[in-house]
Write an enzyme that holds these catalytic residues in place. Structure first.
Site, PDB file in Angstrom:
ATOM      1  N   HIS A 226       0.533  -1.000  -0.462  1.00 45.48           N
ATOM      2  CA  HIS A 226       0.053   0.118  -0.132  1.00 45.48           C
ATOM      3  C   HIS A 226       1.080   1.441  -0.133  1.00 45.48           C
ATOM      4  CE1 HIS A 226       1.256  -0.619   4.581  1.00 45.48           C
ATOM      5  NE2 HIS A 226       0.854   0.803   4.560  1.00 45.48           N
ATOM      6  N   ARG A 296       7.443  -9.224  15.725  1.00 46.02           N
ATOM      7  CA  ARG A 296       8.000  -7.715  15.660  1.00 46.02           C
ATOM      8  C   ARG A 296       7.167  -6.073  15.472  1.00 46.02           C
ATOM      9  NH1 ARG A 296       7.279  -4.627   9.812  1.00 46.02           N
ATOM     10  NH2 ARG A 296       9.008  -2.721  10.249  1.00 46.02           N
TER      11      ARG A 296
HETATM   12  O1  LIG Z   1       5.147  -2.597  10.022  1.00 53.17           O
HETATM   13  C1  LIG Z   1       6.209  -1.240   9.305  1.00 53.17           C
HETATM   14  O2  LIG Z   1       7.161  -0.916   9.274  1.00 53.17           O
HETATM   15  C2  LIG Z   1       5.134  -0.784   7.716  1.00 53.17           C
HETATM   16  C3  LIG Z   1       4.402  -0.269   8.805  1.00 53.17           C
HETATM   17  C4  LIG Z   1       3.119   0.260   7.632  1.00 53.17           C
HETATM   18  O3  LIG Z   1       3.486   0.604   6.469  1.00 53.17           O
HETATM   19  C5  LIG Z   1       1.325   1.338   8.023  1.00 53.17           C
HETATM   20  O4  LIG Z   1       1.139   0.971   9.000  1.00 53.17           O
HETATM   21  O5  LIG Z   1       0.996   1.271   7.230  1.00 53.17           O
HETATM   22 FE   LIG Z   2       2.216   2.141   5.178  1.00 55.91          FE
END
Ligand SMILES: O=C(O)CCC(=O)C(=O)O
Ligand SMILES: [Fe+2]
Length: 370
Positions: A226, A296
């Site tokens: 996204h 994570r």
């Molecule tokens: O977890 C990540 O590194 C990306 C999170 C992300 O893209 C979002 O929450 O929009």
């Molecule tokens: Fe994001």
């Protein structure tokens, strides 16, 4: 183009609030198996290109941020001055939250039509397959739901979130003006940032993402591809790899794993900044993969204009050589478009390629939280 086709659901349905506890699953259930990922192997990428790392004290900070925003659509930022102690406290509160039992966490579950609280990341609602992640969205004060989780001990959680949001907002303001300065844009060029350009009245959201260890990481995905919707995202990626950014080079595109850079945040251009800069800065597609052994966490902070502000390509960035690419749109309207058209939302507001119907969507966009 790398895609995750075949699992897109054309209308949000929020069917995923199941009681499945990802922390106790031994085998990847069909509900979380993304067939289209097989070919790519989400965690097995060989590209090790490095996203630019930019120190805020770099004498060429403006030029470097401009170049990174035009090529990568983002960069690591260091020298930001956010206290490491605050980041440690943030991590420990995020761990504290997601380490609660599933039943406990559901006490803080989002209610329909609200984005605040615990649940799958809002974008999950658009896909038949579930994501290997849990999320918690903080747009307003978390006191209401945090006090249901820890009736006698919620203040520290709320204080850390508020303090962190304040730091992030100030950092976003600083970074946004540096990035725009690279295009010759100053505080006089638009008024929705407020008289001092400090983005007072802006829309902000803090998202806590949690990716439990996964028994079959190559066939699951933490967060599908996204772009973030608002102006800017400042993401705390933690020290465990998981973020990938799509690098596009002409007709070629490949995913690059963003390795950890100690003490840095990852800055991403959002769709609205792409519109504002008439396509000079690019909102990158990105996603999160998961791994077999470690959990994570990641914490993005999103900032957008006030909901009713009209975002239109800046006149300084429109010329005969570079005609206006997008029509004017309010943040509120754009969120509605994104909810409906996902990753085709920018094409919907494009003056070049007007769209009547969404295509057979491949990648996806995000909602209130990016
Ligand atoms: O977890 C990540 O590194 C990306 C999170 C992300 O893209 C979002 O929450 O929009
Ligand atoms: Fe994001």
């Amino acid at each position: 183009m790398v895609s995750v086709s075949g699992v897109f659901r054309p209308r949000p349905t929020y069917l995923h609030n199941t009681n499945l506890d990802l922390n106790s699953v031994q085998e990847l259930p069909d509900s979380h198996l993304w067939p289209a990922l097989d070919a790519e192997g989400s965690g097995n990428l060989t590209y090790v290109e490095s996203m630019p790392v930019i120190d805020l004290a770099d004498p060429d900070v403006v030029g470097r941020m401009g170049h990174a925003s035009e090529t990568w659509g983002g960069f690591h930022v260091t020298g930001h001055g956010v206290p490491l102690g605050l980041i440690d406290r943030l991590e420990s509160q995020v761990c504290r939250l997601f380490s609660l039992s599933r039943e406990q966490k559901l006490n803080a579950a989002r209610v329909p039509n609200s984005f605040n609280g615990y649940g799958q990341v809002p974008i999950a609602a658009f896909f038949e397959k579930s994501l290997w992640s849990e999320g918690c969205t903080i747009t307003d004060s978390p006191v209401n739901w945090a006090s249901r989780l820890w009736p006698d001990d919620y203040i520290e959680f709320c204080d850390v979130m508020e303090e962190y949001k304040k730091e992030m907002k100030a950092l976003c303001v600083r970074i946004m003006w540096l990035m725009l300065a690279s295009l010759g844009i100053t505080k006089k060029d638009f008024d929705w940032a407020g008289p001092n350009g400090d983005l007072d009245g802006s829309w902000t959201t803090l998202q806590l993402n949690w990716y439990p260890p996964c028994p079959d990481p190559n066939r699951a995905i933490g967060l599908v591809a996204h772009s973030d919707s608002p102006i800017l995202t400042v993401l705390y990626p933690s020290s465990t790899s998981g973020l990938q950014v799509l690098r596009e080079n002409g007709t070629q595109a490949h995913w690059v794993t963003i390795g950890p850079v100690p003490g840095s945040f990852v800055v991403n251009v959002g769709d609205l900044l792409q519109i504002l800069t008439n396509g000079r800065f690019r909102a990158p597609l990105h996603r999160a993969f998961v791994n077999r052994t470690h959990h994570r966490l990641s914490v993005p902070f999103f900032i957008g204009p006030p909901k009713d502000a009209l975002i239109t390509p800046l006149s300084k960035l429109v010329s005969a050589d570079r005609p206006q690419l997008y029509r004017a749109v309010t943040w509120d309207e754009y969120l509605g478009i994104k909810r409906k058209y996902f990753q085709d939302a920018l094409a919907v507001v494009s003056l070049r390629a007007p769209m009547d119907e969404p295509s057979n969507v491949s990648d996806h966009g995000s909602l209130e939280s990016g």
